[in-house]
Design a protein around this motif. Structure first.
Motif, short mmCIF file in Angstrom:
data_model
loop_
_atom_site.label_atom_id
_atom_site.label_comp_id
_atom_site.label_asym_id
_atom_site.label_seq_id
_atom_site.Cartn_x
_atom_site.Cartn_y
_atom_site.Cartn_z
N VAL A 181 -0.54 -8.61 -24.59
CA VAL A 181 -0.22 -10.05 -24.55
C VAL A 181 1.38 -10.10 -24.41
O VAL A 181 1.75 -10.95 -23.59
N TYR A 219 -1.13 -14.93 -30.75
CA TYR A 219 -1.96 -15.12 -29.51
C TYR A 219 -3.23 -15.95 -29.87
O TYR A 219 -3.61 -15.91 -30.63
N ALA A 267 -6.34 -19.18 -22.99
CA ALA A 267 -6.25 -18.22 -23.91
C ALA A 267 -5.68 -17.06 -23.52
O ALA A 267 -5.75 -16.88 -22.31
N ASP A 268 -5.27 -16.19 -24.27
CA ASP A 268 -4.45 -15.00 -23.88
C ASP A 268 -5.75 -13.93 -23.76
O ASP A 268 -5.46 -12.92 -22.97
N VAL A 269 -6.44 -13.88 -24.76
CA VAL A 269 -7.53 -12.76 -24.81
C VAL A 269 -9.06 -13.37 -24.77
O VAL A 269 -9.20 -14.17 -25.53
N ALA A 270 -9.68 -12.81 -23.95
CA ALA A 270 -11.31 -13.22 -23.82
C ALA A 270 -12.23 -12.10 -24.22
O ALA A 270 -11.97 -10.96 -23.53
N ARG A 298 -6.60 -8.15 -14.07
CA ARG A 298 -6.52 -8.11 -15.57
C ARG A 298 -6.82 -6.82 -16.30
O ARG A 298 -7.70 -6.35 -16.19
N VAL A 306 -12.44 -17.48 -18.50
CA VAL A 306 -11.79 -16.33 -18.83
C VAL A 306 -10.65 -16.09 -17.70
O VAL A 306 -9.92 -15.09 -17.52
N CYS A 351 -6.98 -15.72 -18.71
CA CYS A 351 -6.67 -14.92 -20.04
C CYS A 351 -5.67 -13.86 -19.47
O CYS A 351 -5.52 -13.36 -18.12
N SER A 352 -5.18 -13.13 -20.51
CA SER A 352 -3.95 -11.99 -19.91
C SER A 352 -4.80 -10.65 -20.15
O SER A 352 -4.25 -9.62 -19.54
N ILE A 384 -7.38 -16.28 -28.97
CA ILE A 384 -8.51 -15.36 -28.36
C ILE A 384 -9.63 -16.11 -28.19
O ILE A 384 -9.85 -17.11 -29.10
#
Length: 479
Positions: free
Chosen positions: A329, A208, A160-163, A275, A234, A237-238, A210
């Motif tokens: 992202v 993206y 995932a890109d966002v956590a 991050r 996580v 993630c980015s 999430i």
């Protein structure tokens, strides 16, 4: 009932190789037409392959034992056995394969990425392949090798890109439900979310993913609550989004202390310091929550955080949050090195690699370790004296006897070939010629060299006729 599993132990067993065939061609007027035994087939591999349609390791939780098919044995008439079929096991994107000691064997990211968890055994050679000018009619064949058996641990790390991270009931599931089309379970009690939820967000031209990670509590990195089970999600993630509850009913909690606790758990878990962080002050639709958010906003900004005020109920601040995350992202994706097509590099082992070692153990046993001698032992049928003699010849040509003598071995000493759990042990008798050579070289059948009876009878009759003709020609009736 369990519907999401992100860590399983897989017992993978590759297929065994088929045995070679010992056969002699026979037909009318040709009872000994030479060896024609075919080779055994290769055993099937166990291969893990990333499949985008698979999202959990649940199948392997219920059925952890997987085995590929064996290769078929060779047959007469130079017919080779059929190869075993490879067993393809689909796994989710982001699966990490480890051994029991925790060493990473493979990190499977990207559709189609594969890893061979178990190598199939090679098939044994038939006596037709073993025949040579010296060994015209081998009366034996090589056995197929057993397939590789391996126990591996598979862990799923969500790609995932966002956590979204935060305390239980901080509103993470509510946020992901309004930012994306995900439909997580939402309730007014802690630990409602028991599995990570994934959603896809579109913000302008950026799309993206999430992830909503189950709630963290103090001590999560040491196993308290559900944190240790899902902190791994996580890692890829980015950007990390701290969801802070500004309307909590617990008197000993506030957004700043919640942030400090979660950051400490992330620090203890490790690997996430680089991050970028974003803070979301959630539940500002509640009057007290809005007032508290205004009070702590300046403190959070002074720490260097980008702060957003949001409410999943009133949809306040969600558009700004969505586009801000899309920008982060996009920057992270642009900073990544350009992915190149995977290059397939073939590094075959040298055919003449004769490396092996001889070690004298404390109990006086001499142990021989090496790829070739161990493989030869596995392929030998010890119920066949000729096959045993063939093994002795191969070991002698490899230099095993010479190395045993240099190591101090004497006649009658115990010698083991292979690892302790699966070794062949025998009393060593150093010889230049084995008993079989007294009757002829190993693997030779003198019946093939001897003329067939019918042909020999024809030769005898022809010789008698020639002798009678010569006697008639030499006869002089006037003498």
């Amino acid at each position: 009932m369990t519907t999401f599993v992100d860590r399983v132990e897989l017992h993978a067993a590759a297929g065994n190789g088929g045995h070679g065939c010992a056969s002699v061609h026979r037909e009318k007027f040709k009872p000994l037409g030479g060896p024609d035994g075919g080779n055994g087939g290769r055993g099937g591999d166990v291969i893990l392959v990333v499949d985008q349609s698979v999202t959990t390791l649940l199948d392997y939780h219920h059925s952890p034992h997987r085995k590929a098919t064996n290769g078929q044995p060779g047959e007469g008439g130079n017919r080779s056995g059929k190869d075993g079929k490879d067993l393809i096991l689909p796994v989710p994107d982001g699966t990490v394969v480890l051994d029991r000691q925790g060493n990473v064997l493979a990190d499977l990211v990207g559709h189609g990425t594969s890893f061979v968890a178990g190598q199939g055994g090679r098939g044994g050679l038939g006596n037709a392949a073993l025949a040579s000018a010296r060994r015209k009619a081998p009366g034996f064949a090589l056995l197929g090798e057993p397939g590789e058996s391996r126990d591996v641990v598979m862990e799923l790390k969500t790609v995932a890109d966002v956590a979204l991270v935060g305390y239980p009931s901080a509103g993470k599931s509510s946020l992901i439900s309004v930012l994306s089309a995900a439909k997580p379970k939402i309730a007014d009690y802690p630990f409602t979310t028991l599995v990570p939820n994934l959603g896809v967000v579109t913000a302008g031209s950026t799309v993206y993913t999430i992830a909503d990670v189950p709630g963290l509590i103090p001590g999560a990195s040491q196993g308290r609550g559900l944190g240790l089970e899902f902190l791994r999600h996580v890692e890829r993630c980015s950007v990390l989004v701290h969801v802070l509850d500004t309307a909590t009913l617990e008197s000993d909690r506030d957004p700043l202390s919640d942030l400090d606790v979660i950051e400490e758990e992330l620090k203890q878990y490790g690997g996430l310091d680089d991050r970028p962080r974003v803070v979301v002050l959630n539940k500002i639709d509640i009057p007290d929550g809005h007032d508290l958010a205004e009070m702590v906003r300046s403190d959070l900004e002074s720490r260097g955080y980008r702060v957003f005020e949001a409410s999943a109920v009133s949809r306040t601040g969600l558009k700004e949050l969505s586009f801000a995350l899309a920008g982060i992202v996009a920057e992270a994706r642009a900073a990544k090195p350009k992915e190149e097509a995977t290059r397939i590099v073939i590094r075959p082992k040298a055919v003449d690699d004769a490396g092996f070692s001889v070690v004298r153990e404390e109990d006086g046993l001499y142990r021989v370790r090496g790829e070739k001698p161990e493989r030869w032992v596995r392929q030998t049928d010890f119920n066949n004296d000729e096959a045993v003699g063939y093994l002795a010849d191969r070991l002698s040509r490899l230099g095993v006897e010479e190395k045993l003598m240099k190591a101090g071995a004497r006649a009658g000493d115990g010698v083991a070939i292979g690892p302790e759990e699966n070794a062949v042990v025998f009393d060593w008798e150093p010889t230049v010629m084995a008993g079989a050579e007294m009757l002829g070289r190993r693997g030779e059948d003198h019946r093939l060299e001897a003329p067939r009876p019918a042909a020999q009878r024809r030769r005898d009759r022809d010789a008698e006729r020639d002798e009678a003709e010569r006697a008639y020609d030499d006869f002089d009736p006037f003498q």
